[in-house]
Motif scaffolding. Structure first.
Motif, PDB file in Angstrom:
ATOM      1  N   HIS A   1     -17.692 -64.041   0.885  1.00  0.00           N
ATOM      2  CA  HIS A   1     -18.127 -62.697   0.755  1.00  0.00           C
ATOM      3  C   HIS A   1     -16.847 -61.994   1.446  1.00  0.00           C
ATOM      4  O   HIS A   1     -17.349 -61.109   2.232  1.00  0.00           O
ATOM      5  CB  HIS A   1     -19.288 -62.502   0.995  1.00  0.00           C
ATOM      6  CG  HIS A   1     -20.383 -63.223   0.166  1.00  0.00           C
ATOM      7  ND1 HIS A   1     -20.857 -62.821  -1.049  1.00  0.00           N
ATOM      8  CD2 HIS A   1     -21.064 -64.293   0.407  1.00  0.00           C
ATOM      9  CE1 HIS A   1     -21.601 -63.401  -1.614  1.00  0.00           C
ATOM     10  NE2 HIS A   1     -21.831 -64.663  -0.884  1.00  0.00           N
ATOM     11  N   CYS A   2     -15.697 -61.986   0.979  1.00  0.00           N
ATOM     12  CA  CYS A   2     -14.635 -61.259   1.490  1.00  0.00           C
ATOM     13  C   CYS A   2     -14.624 -59.867   1.527  1.00  0.00           C
ATOM     14  O   CYS A   2     -15.000 -59.228   0.760  1.00  0.00           O
ATOM     15  CB  CYS A   2     -13.282 -61.865   0.987  1.00  0.00           C
ATOM     16  SG  CYS A   2     -13.105 -63.669   0.824  1.00  0.00           S
ATOM     17  N   ASP A   3     -13.877 -59.361   2.936  1.00  0.00           N
ATOM     18  CA  ASP A   3     -13.799 -58.053   2.963  1.00  0.00           C
ATOM     19  C   ASP A   3     -12.951 -57.316   1.755  1.00  0.00           C
ATOM     20  O   ASP A   3     -12.986 -56.420   1.376  1.00  0.00           O
ATOM     21  CB  ASP A   3     -13.330 -57.495   4.334  1.00  0.00           C
ATOM     22  CG  ASP A   3     -14.247 -57.767   5.363  1.00  0.00           C
ATOM     23  OD1 ASP A   3     -15.632 -57.500   4.917  1.00  0.00           O
ATOM     24  OD2 ASP A   3     -14.202 -57.744   6.723  1.00  0.00           O
ATOM     25  N   ASN A   4     -11.657 -58.286   1.584  1.00  0.00           N
ATOM     26  CA  ASN A   4     -10.714 -58.252   0.817  1.00  0.00           C
ATOM     27  C   ASN A   4     -10.689 -59.103  -0.351  1.00  0.00           C
ATOM     28  O   ASN A   4      -9.987 -59.968  -0.347  1.00  0.00           O
ATOM     29  CB  ASN A   4      -9.405 -57.936   1.500  1.00  0.00           C
ATOM     30  CG  ASN A   4      -8.205 -57.393   0.564  1.00  0.00           C
ATOM     31  OD1 ASN A   4      -8.287 -56.701  -0.541  1.00  0.00           O
ATOM     32  ND2 ASN A   4      -6.839 -57.719   1.178  1.00  0.00           N
ATOM     33  N   PRO A   5     -11.874 -59.167  -1.098  1.00  0.00           N
ATOM     34  CA  PRO A   5     -11.705 -60.448  -2.284  1.00  0.00           C
ATOM     35  C   PRO A   5     -10.723 -60.442  -3.361  1.00  0.00           C
ATOM     36  O   PRO A   5     -10.623 -59.352  -4.031  1.00  0.00           O
ATOM     37  CB  PRO A   5     -13.211 -60.317  -2.588  1.00  0.00           C
ATOM     38  CG  PRO A   5     -13.372 -58.623  -2.627  1.00  0.00           C
ATOM     39  CD  PRO A   5     -12.700 -58.175  -1.386  1.00  0.00           C
ATOM     40  N   PRO A   6      -9.943 -61.317  -3.258  1.00  0.00           N
ATOM     41  CA  PRO A   6      -8.873 -61.353  -4.277  1.00  0.00           C
ATOM     42  C   PRO A   6      -9.508 -61.563  -5.965  1.00  0.00           C
ATOM     43  O   PRO A   6      -8.909 -61.020  -6.592  1.00  0.00           O
ATOM     44  CB  PRO A   6      -8.189 -62.536  -3.900  1.00  0.00           C
ATOM     45  CG  PRO A   6      -8.886 -63.399  -3.000  1.00  0.00           C
ATOM     46  CD  PRO A   6      -9.881 -62.421  -2.379  1.00  0.00           C
ATOM     47  N   CYS A   7     -10.795 -62.262  -5.845  1.00  0.00           N
ATOM     48  CA  CYS A   7     -11.227 -62.498  -7.074  1.00  0.00           C
ATOM     49  C   CYS A   7     -11.693 -61.014  -7.869  1.00  0.00           C
ATOM     50  O   CYS A   7     -11.542 -60.987  -9.122  1.00  0.00           O
ATOM     51  CB  CYS A   7     -12.639 -63.119  -6.941  1.00  0.00           C
ATOM     52  SG  CYS A   7     -13.781 -62.438  -5.780  1.00  0.00           S
TER      53      CYS A   7
ATOM     54  N   GLY B   1     -13.809 -56.256 -14.632  1.00  0.00           N
ATOM     55  CA  GLY B   1     -14.704 -55.388 -13.380  1.00  0.00           C
ATOM     56  C   GLY B   1     -16.054 -56.138 -13.080  1.00  0.00           C
ATOM     57  O   GLY B   1     -16.785 -55.794 -12.681  1.00  0.00           O
ATOM     58  N   ALA B   2     -15.869 -57.534 -13.808  1.00  0.00           N
ATOM     59  CA  ALA B   2     -17.415 -58.367 -13.624  1.00  0.00           C
ATOM     60  C   ALA B   2     -17.463 -58.650 -12.128  1.00  0.00           C
ATOM     61  O   ALA B   2     -18.491 -58.806 -11.851  1.00  0.00           O
ATOM     62  CB  ALA B   2     -17.451 -59.631 -14.414  1.00  0.00           C
TER      63      ALA B   2
ATOM     64  N   LYS C   1     -11.512 -67.066 -16.315  1.00  0.00           N
ATOM     65  CA  LYS C   1     -11.368 -67.951 -14.917  1.00  0.00           C
ATOM     66  C   LYS C   1     -10.201 -67.290 -13.933  1.00  0.00           C
ATOM     67  O   LYS C   1      -9.683 -68.219 -13.289  1.00  0.00           O
ATOM     68  CB  LYS C   1     -10.610 -69.417 -15.290  1.00  0.00           C
ATOM     69  CG  LYS C   1     -11.751 -70.167 -16.190  1.00  0.00           C
ATOM     70  CD  LYS C   1     -11.381 -71.634 -16.379  1.00  0.00           C
ATOM     71  CE  LYS C   1     -12.066 -72.179 -17.041  1.00  0.00           C
ATOM     72  NZ  LYS C   1     -11.678 -73.560 -17.679  1.00  0.00           N
ATOM     73  N   TYR C   2      -9.835 -66.104 -13.996  1.00  0.00           N
ATOM     74  CA  TYR C   2      -8.872 -65.784 -13.359  1.00  0.00           C
ATOM     75  C   TYR C   2      -9.136 -65.451 -11.730  1.00  0.00           C
ATOM     76  O   TYR C   2      -8.625 -65.753 -10.880  1.00  0.00           O
ATOM     77  CB  TYR C   2      -8.221 -64.206 -13.481  1.00  0.00           C
ATOM     78  CG  TYR C   2      -7.732 -63.987 -14.973  1.00  0.00           C
ATOM     79  CD1 TYR C   2      -7.129 -65.046 -15.544  1.00  0.00           C
ATOM     80  CD2 TYR C   2      -7.153 -62.693 -15.160  1.00  0.00           C
ATOM     81  CE1 TYR C   2      -6.189 -64.793 -16.619  1.00  0.00           C
ATOM     82  CE2 TYR C   2      -6.562 -62.458 -16.357  1.00  0.00           C
ATOM     83  CZ  TYR C   2      -6.031 -63.318 -17.163  1.00  0.00           C
ATOM     84  OH  TYR C   2      -5.179 -63.289 -18.147  1.00  0.00           O
ATOM     85  N   CYS C   3     -10.813 -65.264 -11.740  1.00  0.00           N
ATOM     86  CA  CYS C   3     -11.243 -65.111 -10.105  1.00  0.00           C
ATOM     87  C   CYS C   3     -11.279 -66.445  -9.573  1.00  0.00           C
ATOM     88  O   CYS C   3     -10.942 -66.776  -8.527  1.00  0.00           O
ATOM     89  CB  CYS C   3     -12.794 -64.517 -10.403  1.00  0.00           C
ATOM     90  SG  CYS C   3     -13.968 -65.477 -11.420  1.00  0.00           S
ATOM     91  N   MET C   4     -11.308 -67.587 -10.319  1.00  0.00           N
ATOM     92  CA  MET C   4     -11.266 -68.909  -9.797  1.00  0.00           C
ATOM     93  C   MET C   4      -9.971 -69.242  -9.471  1.00  0.00           C
ATOM     94  O   MET C   4      -9.924 -69.856  -8.233  1.00  0.00           O
ATOM     95  CB  MET C   4     -11.710 -70.043 -10.976  1.00  0.00           C
ATOM     96  CG  MET C   4     -13.286 -69.931 -11.316  1.00  0.00           C
ATOM     97  SD  MET C   4     -13.810 -70.775 -13.028  1.00  0.00           S
ATOM     98  CE  MET C   4     -13.199 -72.641 -12.089  1.00  0.00           C
TER      99      MET C   4
END
Length: 191
Positions: free
Chosen positions: A62-68, A75-76, A96-99
């Motif tokens: 649950h990052c402050d700056n999430p690359p996902c 925008g999902a 799968k870009y977020c993965m």
């Protein structure tokens, strides 16, 4: 002050019972073969007869700056105002870009839905005033969750009392899971 949800994980209290993983899978109907959280063994340390093995539970940071969130073309992948990173199933196309972007390997494609899946901090439970399933079921109380900005929360009290570390801080993601490796004899009272 804004709410910033996160976890504190006390590694010395984890016994690798996997109750957190079982509870999460049951609570969130995670398909067999996948998991939203995990426990990694660090290996045996020390020399006989003084040996020990430690375990490191984890899940989405649950990052402050999430690359996902940055790489999601639809925008999902979204970061809520309370810091919880979620996936909007209606927008996810399973690309799968977020993965690929997540340095923590915290996502998978749900075989049933075909969408990206991950820890949501059991948002549906938080909205009912309950703890996340993994926290609720942790036998050793190794997992704690709460508002990192609230000085009266359990997580803030633990972070004020013990040194902590975060994973892959050089990545610049600002992970909101803090690990305490020191022995914590008593969990403080708090929200």
């Amino acid at each position: 002050m804004e709410v910033r949800m996160g976890f504190v994980i006390i590694t010395s209290r984890c016994i690798d019972c996997d109750a957190c993983m079982v509870a999460c899978r049951a609570e969130n109907e995670v398909p067999l073969g996948n998991s939203r959280n995990w426990v990694k063994a660090s290996g045996v340390q020390g020399q006989f007869p003084k040996v020990k093995e430690t375990f490191e539970p984890g899940n989405c940071m649950h990052c402050d700056n999430p690359p996902c969130v940055k790489v999601c073309p639809t925008g999902a992948s979204q970061k809520r105002s309370d810091g919880i990173v979620i996936v909007d199933d209606k927008k996810c196309i399973g690309c799968k870009y977020c993965m690929t972007a997540c340095p923590y390997d915290a996502r998978f494609i749900n075989a049933v839905t075909g969408k990206a899946d991950k820890c949501t901090l059991c948002l549906h439970r938080l909205e009912q005033g309950l703890k996340p399933a993994c926290v609720q079921t942790c036998l050793g109380k190794a997992r704690q969750a709460g508002d990192l900005n609230d000085p009266e929360s359990i997580v803030s009290k633990l972070l004020a009392a013990y040194p902590s570390r975060q994973l892959l801080t050089k990545q610049g993601t600002g992970p909101n899971i803090y690990y305490i490796d020191e022995a914590v004899p008593e969990i403080p009272e708090g929200k």
